[in-house]
Design a protein around this motif. Structure first.
Motif, short mmCIF file in Angstrom:
data_model
loop_
_atom_site.label_atom_id
_atom_site.label_comp_id
_atom_site.label_asym_id
_atom_site.label_seq_id
_atom_site.Cartn_x
_atom_site.Cartn_y
_atom_site.Cartn_z
N ALA A 268 -48.78 -51.69 -23.99
CA ALA A 268 -47.82 -52.26 -23.32
C ALA A 268 -46.68 -52.64 -24.38
CB ALA A 268 -48.19 -53.63 -22.56
N TYR A 271 -44.85 -49.28 -26.00
CA TYR A 271 -44.56 -48.28 -25.08
C TYR A 271 -43.91 -48.98 -23.90
CZ TYR A 271 -47.41 -45.18 -28.05
OH TYR A 271 -47.87 -44.65 -29.29
N PRO A 273 -44.02 -51.49 -20.32
CA PRO A 273 -44.94 -51.47 -18.89
C PRO A 273 -44.98 -50.10 -18.41
CG PRO A 273 -42.84 -52.61 -18.59
CD PRO A 273 -42.71 -52.16 -20.05
N GLU A 274 -43.74 -49.26 -18.36
CA GLU A 274 -43.57 -48.10 -17.89
C GLU A 274 -43.60 -47.08 -18.83
OE1 GLU A 274 -44.63 -47.22 -14.91
OE2 GLU A 274 -44.71 -49.12 -14.11
N LEU A 276 -43.92 -43.85 -19.16
CA LEU A 276 -43.25 -42.63 -18.88
C LEU A 276 -41.75 -42.72 -18.81
CD1 LEU A 276 -45.58 -41.14 -16.16
CD2 LEU A 276 -45.76 -40.84 -18.22
N GLN A 277 -41.25 -43.88 -18.75
CA GLN A 277 -39.81 -44.21 -18.62
C GLN A 277 -39.36 -44.39 -20.06
OE1 GLN A 277 -38.48 -43.46 -15.84
NE2 GLN A 277 -40.38 -43.36 -14.75
N ASN A 278 -40.03 -44.53 -21.12
CA ASN A 278 -39.79 -44.72 -22.39
C ASN A 278 -39.17 -43.44 -23.17
OD1 ASN A 278 -39.60 -45.51 -25.13
ND2 ASN A 278 -41.27 -46.71 -25.13
N GLY A 305 -53.60 -47.01 -18.01
CA GLY A 305 -52.70 -45.80 -18.02
C GLY A 305 -52.97 -44.78 -16.67
N LYS A 307 -50.85 -42.65 -15.41
CA LYS A 307 -49.98 -42.03 -14.71
C LYS A 307 -49.39 -40.88 -15.31
CE LYS A 307 -48.24 -46.70 -12.69
NZ LYS A 307 -46.96 -47.61 -12.79
N ASP A 309 -46.26 -37.34 -14.93
CA ASP A 309 -44.79 -37.10 -14.34
C ASP A 309 -44.88 -35.53 -14.74
OD1 ASP A 309 -42.22 -36.56 -14.00
OD2 ASP A 309 -41.45 -38.20 -14.84
N ALA A 316 -48.83 -40.80 -19.41
CA ALA A 316 -49.07 -42.08 -20.05
C ALA A 316 -50.13 -42.31 -20.89
CB ALA A 316 -49.00 -43.24 -18.91
N THR A 318 -53.62 -43.20 -21.93
CA THR A 318 -54.78 -43.43 -21.10
C THR A 318 -56.00 -43.69 -21.81
OG1 THR A 318 -53.53 -41.91 -19.30
CG2 THR A 318 -55.99 -42.31 -19.05
#
Length: 456
Positions: A268, A271, A273-274, A276-278, A305, A307, A309, A316, A318
């Protein structure tokens, strides 16, 4: 491109002796450095397009290491290229023995996609420092980087000295059919076997930088906060697409949960909390590799992790539980941001799990205990690694980097790179007088006794 014509031009250039002088080699390394510096912004953009790497990660793990390797070679190649005098036994009196380092000639470098700049140009630096001509085949899976590499090398060198050949697997296969003097391949073991088989047709020596399942062992004495930072960084660098990334984690059962908690916090912190949005978190190289990795998630319990996309080709960071050595994810090198965590009860159990598979390219151990450190070093066979860190052994030019067993053969980086692309020619220079008759027939009993004394 007419590969046969290219081969003939390079052979003629090499045979003319242009690449031999140390001053020439240093000048070419400087040309490469200058061209790389001129194209650095374009190269960083290409790495972002191909792999989603941030400028900082691109410099840290690729561009900066190429500059460092070139500097190391320029600084030392004069000493490494000099003939080396060696002791001469009494049986060769009067004589002097020397080792003459000489370039192989024409070298083929087959580069991978995961570090497409570093693993193209770092071997090339070694080849040029040793006085060779070279053909570079970049990976077609990183096309933007491949184009910039061609721009860099076309600016710096004539094709009869250094040439770039673009294309897919069929081009690599065609290149391997030519009688190069050395082939340097980085990639997977399956293709590595094909490269070696093709090279065998011409008895061409090969250097194979492959991979494998690199373990990371954490015992109950480890500094868990430090271990969490360094494992998370080493594993999720380049979204896990690193040949020496920790492939699975063996953690003493007494510290498994505390370490997992610290690793969740570290992920966290690194990278967000999300992840995949980084925008600084890299992507998986292709939809095919993305699907392979998501398939490996099946049957594993997600500890952190998980997640994905598919549109962005991102997974993410994991952590995975409910994994044993027979799980599908443990049957192949993961090469992605998935990290299985396996608790162990005793060190013998952990070592036995590692030794049950092929020898890995890298291994890591986090412990404060010196006895454990020594057992780790002397019990396990692996290409290279770290104690209380991950991946960073690659950043030391004084440490040779290469595999053992199924993880590869041959080594490079720093002086090891120079030696990888160099033939060490041993020469004995004898005086004309005296010509001691002891070695010549007929062999009498007296001669035999004297031979035994001389050769003791």
């Amino acid at each position: 491109m007419d590969l046969q014509a290219l081969a003939s031009r390079q052979q003629a250039y090499f045979d003319a002796g242009h690449t031999r002088p140390a001053a020439f080699r240093r000048a070419q390394l400087q040309k490469l450095t200058d061209a790389l510096r001129a194209h650095e912004p374009a190269l960083v953009r290409a790495l972002a397009e191909d792999l989603g790497k941030s400028p900082s990660e691109s410099y840290l793990s690729e561009v900066g290491m190429i500059y460092a390797e070139a500097r190391e070679m320029q600084r030392h190649l004069g000493k490494w290229a000099r003939p080396q005098r060696v002791p001469t036994p009494l049986a060769n009196f009067p004589g002097k023995g020397r080792i003459y380092p000489e370039p192989y000639g024409r070298c083929l470098i087959l580069a991978p996609w995961n570090y497409p700049a570093l693993l193209s140009l770092q071997p090339l630096v070694g080849a040029l420092a040793a006085g060779n001509c070279a053909v570079l085949k970049p990976s077609e899976y990183a096309p933007h980087t491949a184009r910039v590499l061609e721009d860099i090398l076309t600016q710096a060198f004539a094709p009869e000295y250094v040439a770039v050949v673009q294309g897919g697997p069929e081009v690599s296969q065609a290149l391997c059919q030519h009688p190069f003097d050395l082939i340097f391949y980085t990639g997977g073991g399956q293709v590595g076997r094909k490269v070696m088989a093709a090279a065998a047709q011409h008895l061409t020596p090969v250097i194979l930088e492959l991979g494998g399942k690199s373990p990371c062992i954490v015992d109950q004495t480890a500094d868990l906060a430090l271990a969490a930072r360094r494992i998370v960084w080493g594993k999720f660098l380049n979204a896990g697409q690193t040949c020496v990334a920790p492939d699975y984690l063996l953690v003493h059962q007494d510290v498994c949960q505390p370490l997992l908690e610290r690793m969740r916090e570290t992920i966290a912190a690194f990278y967000g909390p999300e992840p995949l949005q980084n925008p600084d978190y890299p992507k998986i190289i292709s939809p095919r590799h993305f699907e392979r990795l998501t398939g490996l998630l099946a049957g594993c319990r997600v500890l952190a992790g998980g997640k994905t996309d598919p549109d962005a080709c991102k997974i993410a960071p994991t952590l995975l539980g409910d994994v044993d050595m027979d799980s599908p994810i443990m049957q192949e090198e993961i090469f992605g941001p998935l990290l299985p965590v396996l608790p162990y009860a005793g060190l013998d159990e952990a070592f036995a799990q590692v030794r049950s598979g092929p020898k890995p390219l890298a291994a890591y151990c986090f412990t404060r205990d010196r006895h454990t450190q020594q057992r780790f070093l002397h019990t396990l066979s692996f290409g290279g690694g770290c104690i209380n860190d991950t991946v960073m052994h690659l950043a030391s030019p004084a440490l040779p980097f290469g595999g053992v067993g199924e993880s590869g053969m041959g080594a490079y980086h720093g002086q090891a790179s120079f030696e990888a692309f160099t033939h060490r020619k041993g020469v004995l220079k004898k005086g004309l007088w005296p010509d001691i008759p002891l070695r010549y027939p007929p062999y009498t009993k007296r001669k035999q006794d004297m031979i035994r004394k001389v050769m003791k």
